[in-house]
Design an enzyme around this catalytic site. Structure first.
Site, mmCIF file in Angstrom:
data_model
loop_
_atom_site.group_PDB
_atom_site.id
_atom_site.type_symbol
_atom_site.label_atom_id
_atom_site.label_comp_id
_atom_site.label_asym_id
_atom_site.label_seq_id
_atom_site.Cartn_x
_atom_site.Cartn_y
_atom_site.Cartn_z
ATOM 1 N N SER A 188 -8.286 -8.770 18.602
ATOM 2 C CA SER A 188 -8.739 -7.584 19.322
ATOM 3 C C SER A 188 -8.700 -7.887 20.812
ATOM 4 O O SER A 188 -8.938 -9.017 21.231
ATOM 5 C CB SER A 188 -10.163 -7.248 18.888
ATOM 6 N N SER B 255 25.716 14.862 15.600
ATOM 7 C CA SER B 255 24.882 13.950 14.816
ATOM 8 C C SER B 255 25.255 12.499 15.090
ATOM 9 O O SER B 255 24.724 11.596 14.439
ATOM 10 C CB SER B 255 25.041 14.258 13.324
ATOM 11 N N ASN C 176 -7.665 -9.133 12.571
ATOM 12 C CA ASN C 176 -7.442 -7.876 11.856
ATOM 13 C C ASN C 176 -6.234 -7.923 10.924
ATOM 14 O O ASN C 176 -5.217 -8.535 11.241
ATOM 15 C CB ASN C 176 -7.245 -6.742 12.861
ATOM 16 N N TYR D 107 28.067 23.901 1.224
ATOM 17 C CA TYR D 107 27.562 23.150 2.379
ATOM 18 C C TYR D 107 26.923 24.078 3.403
ATOM 19 O O TYR D 107 27.420 25.173 3.674
ATOM 20 C CB TYR D 107 28.703 22.352 3.048
ATOM 21 N N THR E 148 -13.873 -0.773 -11.390
ATOM 22 C CA THR E 148 -13.498 0.632 -11.579
ATOM 23 C C THR E 148 -14.438 1.390 -10.666
ATOM 24 O O THR E 148 -15.587 0.974 -10.464
ATOM 25 C CB THR E 148 -13.679 1.121 -13.037
ATOM 26 N N GLU F 28 -2.511 -2.875 7.170
ATOM 27 C CA GLU F 28 -2.828 -1.521 7.648
ATOM 28 C C GLU F 28 -1.577 -0.740 8.006
ATOM 29 O O GLU F 28 -1.467 0.454 7.715
ATOM 30 C CB GLU F 28 -3.762 -1.595 8.859
#
Ligand code: ARG
Length: 454
Positions: free
Chosen positions: A276, A22, A284, A316, A154, A289
């Protein structure tokens, strides 16, 4: 040979080494591993389990190893499997037999539980600072826009007029809860597991309270099996982070809508937008986003953690090594999102004219017309029906309620009088909602000032 190689007659297959190790993702816990080992070594010396001289040498050498790691002078190896054994191996290579005494009365199982707690606790401090930064940005934005009227929605249909301050302060409440969740999380997770050993504690007279104190823990774990098996604190943090992402994602969605040509409520700063490759006119809202999109991976981390834990027998199991990449990813993602999101917010320009225009359409004052009739004695249900007919009339005649003549008003109910115009103006609709929690300027100001002094 592996630190645990004594009972083995051949070395592990190369593919198993890669699979098992790891170090490529737990190396980031090096400082916490060293801090934990120093506290453990100090305690071993104090308790006379190892000599004071050995304890001192271990603590000092670990400090040197830390400096060397930070100076980029140390290379970790996959052969030593994980960060715990890498550091122990380096220690032994530097001070020989003395280094071999460090792991007395300890197992990697309680060691990894300790390191994860220390690491996530450190990260949580940074997360808290970032959340506070975002809260401050929102508060400033709200304070500057107590008079900025916009439509409230709403079902994404115009509902009633509110202010921009009122709207963004809803997010202030959400992120405050996130901060308080993070503080609550710390209360439960700040418990010291060393002394649990592999699972059954140890016969050495360890001073667990001393170690807890050295490492700023509030308490020690009370069951050695739980001490090494518990990853609640990992899952719980993943949930806290997921909730932050839910809030960032909802806010992002609104900013994306608001910056569209159809809404036009906000103009994102060029520094926080992208273009773009084909359409020259485009700007954009990529930051919003991406923040919305990244919520998916944090929820995935939470789901992955819960699923990984749910079938594990005590104590464990190696499965639990899989907790790290997921919680690290969740932490990293949120830490990446929070500051850039705050930057986007503090630099965006508001198109107040468009917001006001938006609030004027869509009959956002219809409730207030009904309330006007109620205040003059009409039962609410009857008032609702009257105004419903007025809305239908306005739709047929392409107008709005406040543009009707007094004669037209009277056609629907003779209760209407000249004072109706004032009673249903956007300003009245907003500023008469003085109820705590409502959008009225004086109410909102009080709330904001209260938070400022917090
Ligand atoms: N790298 C391991 C983990 O992250 C450390 C604990 C290993 N313990 C063991 N008994 N194999 O979980």
């Amino acid at each position: 040979m592996k630190l645990w190689g004594g009972r083995f007659s051949k070395s592990t297959d190369k593919s198993v080494d890669d699979f098992n190790s790891s170090i490529r993702f737990d190396a980031r816990m090096y400082a916490q591993d060293i801090r934990g080992s120093q506290a453990h070594a100090k305690m071993l010396g104090k308790q006379g389990i190892i000599s004071q001289a050995d304890s001192d040498l271990i603590v000092k050498t670990l400090g040197e190893i830390l400096t060397d790691i930070e100076g980029g002078k140390v290379e970790f190896t996959i052969d030593a499997e994980d960060i715990h054994m890498n550091i122990e191996t380096i220690l032994i290579s530097r001070i020989g037999d003395v280094g071999k005494r460090l792991h007395t009365g300890r197992s990697r199982n309680d060691q990894v539980a300790l390191d994860c707690r220390l690491y996530l606790r450190d990260e949580s401090e940074e997360l808290a600072e970032m959340l506070k930064g975002l809260l401050k940005t929102i508060l400033t934005l709200a304070d500057e826009n107590l008079d900025t009227i916009m439509p409230g929605y709403t079902h994404l249909q115009k509902a009633q007029p509110i202010t921009f301050a009122h709207h963004v302060m809803a997010y202030y409440e959400m992120f405050s809860r996130d901060l308080s969740r993070l503080n609550d999380w710390k209360k439960r997770m700040n418990i010291m597991p060393l002394g649990s050993g592999a699972l059954a504690g140890t016969t050495y007279p360890l001073d667990r309270e001393f170690v807890a104190n050295e490492l700023d823990f509030d308490d020690i774990t009370k069951n050695s099996i739980d001490g090494v098996s518990d990853r609640d604190f990992v899952c719980e943090l993943a949930f806290v982070l997921s909730m932050i992402m839910v809030h960032l994602s909802r806010f992002s969605e609104e900013i994306i809508l608001w910056s569209s040509n159809e809404f036009g409520f906000v103009d994102l700063d060029d520094a926080y937008s992208t273009g773009s490759s084909i359409m020259p006119q485009k700007k954009n809202p990529d930051v919003a986003e991406l923040a919305r999109g990244k919520s998916g991976r944090v929820f995935g981390d939470l789901m992955g953690l819960l699923t990984m834990m749910k079938g594990l027998p005590l104590a464990y199991n190696k499965d639990m090594q899989e907790d790290k990449e997921q919680i690290f990813d969740a932490v990293d993602t949120v830490k990446m999102c929070l500051p850039v999101f705050a930057g986007m917010l503090s630099t965006m320009k508001l198109r107040k004219d468009k917001m006001l225009q938006g609030a004027k359409g869509g009959f956002t004052n219809a409730t207030d017309v009904a309330d006007y009739l109620v205040k003059k004695g009409l039962p609410f249900r009857d008032a609702h029906a009257v105004v419903g007919r007025m809305v239908a009339y306005c739709l047929d005649n392409d107008t709005v309620i406040d543009a009707l003549s007094m004669e037209e008003f009277k056609n629907f109910s003779d209760i209407f009088a000249q004072d109706v115009y004032d009673a249903i103006s956007l300003d009245t609709c907003v500023n008469m909602r003085k109820i705590t929690g409502g959008p009225a300027k004086e109410t909102m100001k009080k709330i904001i000032d209260g938070y400022k002094n917090n």
